[in-house]
Scaffold this motif. Sequence first.
Motif, PDB file in Angstrom:
ATOM      1  N   LYS A 229      59.733  46.640  23.266  1.00 12.64           N
ATOM      2  CA  LYS A 229      58.901  47.600  22.409  1.00 12.64           C
ATOM      3  C   LYS A 229      57.772  48.073  23.017  1.00 12.64           C
ATOM      4  CE  LYS A 229      61.255  45.524  17.971  1.00 12.64           C
ATOM      5  NZ  LYS A 229      60.839  45.103  16.721  1.00 12.64           N
ATOM      6  N   PRO A 230      58.038  49.285  23.795  1.00  9.84           N
ATOM      7  CA  PRO A 230      57.080  49.878  24.603  1.00  9.84           C
ATOM      8  C   PRO A 230      55.581  49.849  23.757  1.00  9.84           C
ATOM      9  CG  PRO A 230      59.086  51.062  24.964  1.00  9.84           C
ATOM     10  CD  PRO A 230      59.100  50.150  23.457  1.00  9.84           C
ATOM     11  N   SER A 231      54.411  49.576  24.647  1.00 11.57           N
ATOM     12  CA  SER A 231      53.153  50.005  24.031  1.00 11.57           C
ATOM     13  C   SER A 231      52.536  51.241  24.709  1.00 11.57           C
ATOM     14  CB  SER A 231      52.350  48.549  24.328  1.00 11.57           C
ATOM     15  OG  SER A 231      52.380  48.499  25.916  1.00 11.57           O
ATOM     16  N   GLU A 232      53.127  51.597  25.539  1.00 12.13           N
ATOM     17  CA  GLU A 232      52.537  52.919  26.273  1.00 12.13           C
ATOM     18  C   GLU A 232      53.720  53.837  26.761  1.00 12.13           C
ATOM     19  OE1 GLU A 232      49.771  51.924  29.249  1.00 12.13           O
ATOM     20  OE2 GLU A 232      51.212  50.623  30.034  1.00 12.13           O
ATOM     21  N   THR A 233      53.237  55.027  26.944  1.00 16.29           N
ATOM     22  CA  THR A 233      54.474  55.744  27.754  1.00 16.29           C
ATOM     23  C   THR A 233      54.636  55.573  29.171  1.00 16.29           C
ATOM     24  OG1 THR A 233      54.134  57.670  26.275  1.00 16.29           O
ATOM     25  CG2 THR A 233      55.232  58.056  28.240  1.00 16.29           C
ATOM     26  N   ASN A 234      55.881  55.133  29.896  1.00 10.48           N
ATOM     27  CA  ASN A 234      56.120  54.946  31.312  1.00 10.48           C
ATOM     28  C   ASN A 234      57.159  55.647  31.479  1.00 10.48           C
ATOM     29  OD1 ASN A 234      53.606  53.136  32.117  1.00 10.48           O
ATOM     30  ND2 ASN A 234      54.791  51.839  30.449  1.00 10.48           N
ATOM     31  N   VAL A 235      57.357  55.885  32.801  1.00 10.19           N
ATOM     32  CA  VAL A 235      58.740  56.413  33.767  1.00 10.19           C
ATOM     33  C   VAL A 235      58.927  55.455  34.688  1.00 10.19           C
ATOM     34  CG1 VAL A 235      60.004  58.154  34.837  1.00 10.19           C
ATOM     35  CG2 VAL A 235      58.396  58.624  32.651  1.00 10.19           C
ATOM     36  N   GLN A 236      60.160  54.665  34.858  1.00  9.03           N
ATOM     37  CA  GLN A 236      60.272  53.922  36.103  1.00  9.03           C
ATOM     38  C   GLN A 236      61.729  54.554  36.677  1.00  9.03           C
ATOM     39  OE1 GLN A 236      59.827  49.579  35.555  1.00  9.03           O
ATOM     40  NE2 GLN A 236      61.787  49.359  36.731  1.00  9.03           N
ATOM     41  N   LEU A 237      61.709  54.682  37.830  1.00  5.07           N
ATOM     42  CA  LEU A 237      62.640  54.999  39.057  1.00  5.07           C
ATOM     43  C   LEU A 237      62.875  53.735  39.807  1.00  5.07           C
ATOM     44  CD1 LEU A 237      61.875  58.519  39.937  1.00  5.07           C
ATOM     45  CD2 LEU A 237      63.506  57.745  37.838  1.00  5.07           C
ATOM     46  N   ASP A 238      64.400  53.507  39.925  1.00  3.48           N
ATOM     47  CA  ASP A 238      64.901  52.473  40.748  1.00  3.48           C
ATOM     48  C   ASP A 238      65.904  53.032  41.807  1.00  3.48           C
ATOM     49  OD1 ASP A 238      65.566  50.170  42.369  1.00  3.48           O
ATOM     50  OD2 ASP A 238      65.302  48.749  40.674  1.00  3.48           O
ATOM     51  N   LEU A 239      65.499  53.216  43.097  1.00  5.78           N
ATOM     52  CA  LEU A 239      66.575  53.658  43.914  1.00  5.78           C
ATOM     53  C   LEU A 239      67.103  52.981  45.192  1.00  5.78           C
ATOM     54  CD1 LEU A 239      64.755  57.370  44.514  1.00  5.78           C
ATOM     55  CD2 LEU A 239      66.485  56.482  42.693  1.00  5.78           C
ATOM     56  N   SER A 240      68.213  52.881  45.379  1.00  2.14           N
ATOM     57  CA  SER A 240      68.944  52.094  46.456  1.00  2.14           C
ATOM     58  C   SER A 240      70.326  52.802  47.088  1.00  2.14           C
ATOM     59  CB  SER A 240      68.853  50.466  46.211  1.00  2.14           C
ATOM     60  OG  SER A 240      70.213  50.409  45.286  1.00  2.14           O
ATOM     61  N   PHE A 241      70.580  52.362  47.988  1.00  4.17           N
ATOM     62  CA  PHE A 241      72.060  52.608  48.790  1.00  4.17           C
ATOM     63  C   PHE A 241      72.948  52.207  47.593  1.00  4.17           C
ATOM     64  CE2 PHE A 241      70.818  52.010  53.230  1.00  4.17           C
ATOM     65  CZ  PHE A 241      70.096  53.310  53.299  1.00  4.17           C
ATOM     66  N   LEU A 242      72.929  51.225  46.814  1.00  4.09           N
ATOM     67  CA  LEU A 242      73.898  50.770  45.692  1.00  4.09           C
ATOM     68  C   LEU A 242      73.902  51.685  44.600  1.00  4.09           C
ATOM     69  CD1 LEU A 242      73.596  46.987  46.140  1.00  4.09           C
ATOM     70  CD2 LEU A 242      75.617  48.481  46.921  1.00  4.09           C
ATOM     71  N   GLY A 243      72.764  52.696  44.387  1.00  2.60           N
ATOM     72  CA  GLY A 243      72.888  53.243  43.090  1.00  2.60           C
ATOM     73  C   GLY A 243      71.173  53.637  42.652  1.00  2.60           C
ATOM     74  N   ALA A 244      71.120  53.986  41.296  1.00  4.00           N
ATOM     75  CA  ALA A 244      70.019  54.604  41.034  1.00  4.00           C
ATOM     76  C   ALA A 244      69.924  54.168  39.497  1.00  4.00           C
ATOM     77  CB  ALA A 244      69.597  55.955  41.394  1.00  4.00           C
ATOM     78  N   SER A 245      68.600  54.043  39.128  1.00  5.98           N
ATOM     79  CA  SER A 245      68.105  53.815  37.587  1.00  5.98           C
ATOM     80  C   SER A 245      67.053  54.549  37.058  1.00  5.98           C
ATOM     81  CB  SER A 245      68.228  52.493  37.053  1.00  5.98           C
ATOM     82  OG  SER A 245      67.295  51.776  37.868  1.00  5.98           O
ATOM     83  N   ALA A 246      66.890  55.026  36.185  1.00  2.74           N
ATOM     84  CA  ALA A 246      65.843  55.416  35.651  1.00  2.74           C
ATOM     85  C   ALA A 246      65.537  55.117  34.030  1.00  2.74           C
ATOM     86  CB  ALA A 246      65.880  57.072  35.489  1.00  2.74           C
ATOM     87  N   THR A 247      64.267  54.550  33.902  1.00  2.00           N
ATOM     88  CA  THR A 247      63.900  54.003  32.605  1.00  2.00           C
ATOM     89  C   THR A 247      62.444  54.920  32.114  1.00  2.00           C
ATOM     90  OG1 THR A 247      64.922  51.898  33.352  1.00  2.00           O
ATOM     91  CG2 THR A 247      63.350  52.126  31.259  1.00  2.00           C
TER      92      THR A 247
END
Length: 822
Positions: A229-247
Amino acid sequence: MKCSRLILVFALFGFTLGLSAQTATLTGIVLNKANEPLREVNITTNSTGTFSNESGFYSLQVTADEAITVTFSHLGHKNAVLKDLILSTNEVFEFNPVLSVDAIQIDGVTITPTGKKMVSGITSLSPEIVRNIPGANAGVENILKLLPGVSSSNELSTQYSVRGGNYDENLVYVNEIEVYRPFLVRSAQQEGMSFVNSNMVQNVRFSSGGFQAKYGDKLSSVLDITYKKPSETNVQLDLSFLGASATVETVSKNKKLSTISGIRYRNNSLLVNSQETNSNFNPTFADAQTFTTYRFSNKFHLDFLGTVSINDYKNEPLNRQTNFGTIAEPKSLRIYYQGEENNRYNTVLGALKGNYFVNEKTTLKLIVSLYHTTEEEYSDVIAQYELGDVNNDLTSDSFGSATNLRGIGTQFNRARNELDALIFNITHKGNHTIENKVLEWGIKYTHEDIRDQLRESEFIDSVGFFVRPPLPEFNTNEPEVPSNSPLVAYDGVNAINFVKTDRFSGFVQFSNRLSLASHDFHYNIGVRAQHWTISGEDIKTSSQFVISPRGQVSLKPSWKSDMVFRLSGGLYYQPPFYRELRDATGTINPDVKAQESIHLVLGNEFSFNLWERPFTLMSELYYKRLNHVNTYTLEDVRIRYVANNDAKAYAYGADLRLNGAFVPGTESWVSIGYLKTEENSNDRGYIARPSDQRLKFGVLFQDYIPEFPNFKMYLNLVYNTGVPGGSPNYADPYVYNTRLRDYKRADLGISHIFVGGNRTYQKNHWLHRFKELSAGFEIFNLFNNQNSITNTWVRDVDSKQQFAVPNFMTSRVFNLRLRMRF
């Protein structure tokens, strides 16, 4: 010195030099006795402090891996004191105190490496470890496989077996909402991703047996996930040869609305192309998840969990060569393929959870969820094989190629499987707390509607003659004597099933904590019950009822040593789900009973300081006695049940895990597990079950360079002895019960933290916009071990002998990874 350290890292991974200050986060909402938020509450430790805002929310960075005392003070209220708290590096610990006019001394948190001792026998795992530890299929399950008693010999699979159980015997919850996985997946490389999005996780709790009555009706384990349950605004990116994700994490200005949403994409081509089968591989594994909370008032909160998952697996195998056998007698299998596989698994889950806080003692919850999956398996693959010897002459130009062909044949596999499943749940839960006493209850209704079409076949041609099933009606002396019997698939299934199940279940449990002769004593007693009715087209209606008493007790003696003893167990049932009702021919047996297991778990947890750092030694002895066992076979990750209850079984073993700060500021562990499980079908005698993995050894190790603490290393090692399996079709397990080879694997990750922890930058620096930024590389299967999960069975025409050709999994693979948060 460096040489000595390197030896220790790869031997016991325990003893290194250096020290750097690491932090954790303490967060929550401060309330008064009327459940109203308190603003401007002063939260202090020995070295830092903060105030709560107008919504009562606070967030405080504290020193990790050492005991701290946190004081909550507010004008007009007595202080609340949180004593002897130890948090792991980067751990986020949520604590919501209620300030009163009476003095409060909160001292239930005891010194351990993970911040608190769990008297209920639940293992708590750090979300940061889950996100950072490398693995071919990184995530929560990747870490679970490093725990004692948890086994998996397939790096591409997110499934796991616990203490002799199979993949279907594990419960998974996300914020108290039960989640499901696709039914038709048969190969690990078809799985794609875990349901759990690691970047959205706040807490991970796991029980490998003897769990409380509030959890559901399964035989083996519980994985209890809590999304943030977030307490502040954040953006997270995770990139690799196997794929990507954004949160993305968002919070409204008034703190009433918070959301965390994630999108993931994964492509296993990098891993699959490291296998021996050359193929045109075009997978699409993608999902989107969101968890939203709206606080209508201090008394009522509403949560929403929504997920959409698309797994589109397309594979066109081309050719394969596998060399096997011994050094003295090497053999080779070469296969040429035609055709393709096209499988699709689409799932949707939507759930609402209402939380009503009647007062500071009573909470009521209502959870409604709907899960829908549509799955298709379409494949037409022709495989033509050559079995022969291997040219082992190092001077020959054809070294390593097949010679002296001893078998030539063709195999045709065809599948047209479709499944549509709809699962509806509505649940009420509640709890009432008076001092140290807690009463919890719940009732649940589940409706399952399964529509399944199963059509698959395997045809075999060997040197010009058709191979029929080895059944009495096809008993001929081919090829010497031609057969006039009809052409029948060597292995085939054709069935259409429409099955509905209605389930009513409920539980009640009571917990109490008290002092006995200055010793802390905690107990929990509870009972579950379930009634279910199975019906459908051309299926007789069948109803059954089970009741499941469970209990746990723990004792923390008032010794100088910080130690807890636990005893838990009970009678556990697993009412059959759809797949357990379906036998090898696709026929539904509605009279399949619930499998029954008596659990007994004896545990000890000993926390101590070594080299002025905290460590915990956790050990458990367990025994399970199973009745009404529904036997099954396992091929890769596909389970095929016999759909009867004609067997009994047992499982016993011991688990040991040493957890602590082997390197200052980090958390690592070493785990060892021993298991023996056997079954007796129709009183034919006891033989090993498919999950009989005798010895397990796992290591999770974190390290950094003392002079450059932002260079981190993550290493996990797994060694599992081989499990029974790989038998040819129609083989009687009492006659043919061999084991696969041992599973050995190491995954290494090295990263550099540019921003994060104590490393920040001034506003005029381009890195100031990042809250976290790291880059690194991963090496999967570091030592390039040849592990196998199944065997391909090939015939020698002359001797009619069948050879077990191992299907090797992924070899060494290199991956780059970039993570950022801003």
